[in-house]
Scaffold this active site. Sequence first.
Site, PDB file in Angstrom:
ATOM      1  CG  HIS A 124      -1.904   0.990   1.394  1.00  0.00           C
ATOM      2  ND1 HIS A 124      -1.647   2.247   1.869  1.00  0.00           N
ATOM      3  CD2 HIS A 124      -3.239   0.961   1.107  1.00  0.00           C
ATOM      4  CE1 HIS A 124      -2.765   2.955   1.881  1.00  0.00           C
ATOM      5  NE2 HIS A 124      -3.751   2.195   1.422  1.00  0.00           N
ATOM      6  CG  ASP A 201       0.406  -2.592   6.240  1.00  0.00           C
ATOM      7  OD1 ASP A 201      -0.528  -2.667   7.064  1.00  0.00           O
ATOM      8  OD2 ASP A 201       0.320  -1.962   5.169  1.00  0.00           O
ATOM      9  CD  GLN A 204      -7.036  -4.497   4.020  1.00  0.00           C
ATOM     10  OE1 GLN A 204      -8.014  -5.187   4.319  1.00  0.00           O
ATOM     11  NE2 GLN A 204      -7.152  -3.233   3.693  1.00  0.00           N
ATOM     12  CE  LYS A 227      -7.286  -0.248   6.145  1.00  0.00           C
ATOM     13  NZ  LYS A 227      -8.087   0.244   5.025  1.00  0.00           N
ATOM     14  CB  CYS A 365      -3.680   3.270  -1.587  1.00  0.00           C
ATOM     15  SG  CYS A 365      -4.832   4.593  -1.308  1.00  0.00           S
TER      16      CYS A 365
HETATM   17  N1  7TS Z   1      -1.910  -0.888   4.701  1.00  0.00           N
HETATM   18  C1  7TS Z   1      -2.808  -1.619   4.034  1.00  0.00           C
HETATM   19  C2  7TS Z   1      -2.464  -3.007   3.628  1.00  0.00           C
HETATM   20  C3  7TS Z   1      -4.061  -1.072   3.752  1.00  0.00           C
HETATM   21  O1  7TS Z   1      -4.950  -1.811   3.105  1.00  0.00           O
HETATM   22  C4  7TS Z   1      -4.346   0.241   4.152  1.00  0.00           C
HETATM   23  C5  7TS Z   1      -5.657   0.898   3.807  1.00  0.00           C
HETATM   24  C6  7TS Z   1      -3.374   0.940   4.866  1.00  0.00           C
HETATM   25  C7  7TS Z   1      -2.172   0.342   5.116  1.00  0.00           C
HETATM   26  C8  7TS Z   1      -3.603   2.316   5.381  1.00  0.00           C
HETATM   27  O2  7TS Z   1      -4.543   2.290   6.409  1.00  0.00           O
HETATM   28  P1  7TS Z   1      -5.066   3.631   7.070  1.00  0.00           P
HETATM   29  O3  7TS Z   1      -6.150   3.181   7.963  1.00  0.00           O
HETATM   30  O4  7TS Z   1      -3.925   4.242   7.801  1.00  0.00           O
HETATM   31  O5  7TS Z   1      -5.560   4.493   5.946  1.00  0.00           O
HETATM   32  N2  7TS Z   1      -6.325   0.331   2.707  1.00  0.00           N
HETATM   33  C9  7TS Z   1      -7.424   0.837   2.084  1.00  0.00           C
HETATM   34  C10 7TS Z   1      -8.077   0.164   1.037  1.00  0.00           C
HETATM   35  O6  7TS Z   1      -7.762  -0.930   0.604  1.00  0.00           O
HETATM   36  N3  7TS Z   1      -9.120   0.930   0.616  1.00  0.00           N
HETATM   37  O7  7TS Z   1      -9.161   2.038   1.369  1.00  0.00           O
HETATM   38  C11 7TS Z   1      -8.100   1.987   2.276  1.00  0.00           C
END
Ligand code: 7TS
Length: 407
Positions: A124, A201, A204, A227, A365
């Site tokens: 990401h 990370d 997910q 999430k 992303c």
């Molecule tokens: N890492 C992964 C694997 C992600 O899927 C996401 C967000 C992030 C980091 C960043 O997370 P945040 O909560 O700090 O924004 N992924 C997604 C997505 O797949 N669609 O919208 C956000």
Amino acid sequence: MSPLDVIKIREDFPVLRERVYGKPLIYLDNAATTQKPRAVIETIDRFYSRENANIHRGVFCLSEKATQCYEGARHKVKVFLGAASDKEIVFVRGATEAINLVAATWGRAFLKAGDEVLITHMEHHSNIVPWQMLRDEKGIRLKVAPVNDSGELIMEEFRKLLTGKVRLVSVVHVSNALGTINPVGEIIRLAHEQGARVLVDGAQAVAHRAVNVRELDADFYVLSGHKLFAPTGIGVLYGKEELLEKMPPYQGGGDMIRSVTFDQTIYNRIPYKFEAGTPHIAGVIGLGAAVDYLREIGLDKIAAYEHELLEYGTKKLMEVPGLRLIGTAEKKAAVLSFVLGEAHAHDIGTILDRSGIAIRAGHHCAMPLMRRFNVPATTRASFAFYNTKEEIDLLAEALREVTEVFK
Ligand code: 7TS
């Protein structure tokens, strides 16, 4: 193991009763953010209705109560992740901030020009850009391990790139764009053999499978609360105590200090050293409630059920004429990313929306990954344990209608 009672579980999520254009909402954008169970909503409501005060400073009853709730949630997260101590749980805004924190503190303090950070092609943007910023500032090298046509990390290439110069491997546990589950246990073992640290990370991963940071031996593990059925604006950086102790602070301000004079500041102990200012108290408490809720259901049960959804969904979607899945790894989470004939992902998303189906269209992303697969974007259905096979049937049916429109 008794199966998941999905009908009952769906009743825990008020938003799932919503209708969109007169049709029942089919929410399939769980990789972007998950819906919130009543247990979380009510915990936050109770906090603001009955317990709200700032933490770590008041001598009065309410502040002590708020502090207890906040620190209690930290302990719940510690148990949830299998960390060794509450001190290893740092509350941040989300996975993005957690990675930036590690880059800005550990990276700035301990990496020097010529040192290497190894990531993968399926990261990401939040696990790419902070390292590029550090590269430009410090002259480190950023290396990228390739993926194969199924969207799996090519371990042979990864091993070749993992030279003695690599000081950090920063890798996604489960890909948001493809669903690939990376062999993080093996990656960590190999990296440690070379003397490199590993950041995982887990944005997910944690909502879909049991994770134990100590069994994995991860040095850093990051996640986003939203999430994980918790509020937005709250996340976790897990770091091994020995590392957090040595790292300089991230931001300066209240709560992260022990004493301040104009000449010198002595920092607070971990994890408070990394939690400057009034934190997202309600978010933390909501995250604690989410973790309780998940533990009651059981992540093994959730993983088994979501795997069933993945298998069923894969079969159903492959039957849609012209549909090509992007991401067909052997080890996969319940994410179905695809292209459909000549139809643009955003058009597909808009048409599905009219059927009440919420899916994501875009680059997720992960622009370098889209380029790797020669697609500008994909349409992505990502599942949680409240989704059903009936919803997948409706998705497949709606996709057939899309193919008719674009014929
Ligand atoms: N890492 C992964 C694997 C992600 O899927 C996401 C967000 C992030 C980091 C960043 O997370 P945040 O909560 O700090 O924004 N992924 C997604 C997505 O797949 N669609 O919208 C956000």
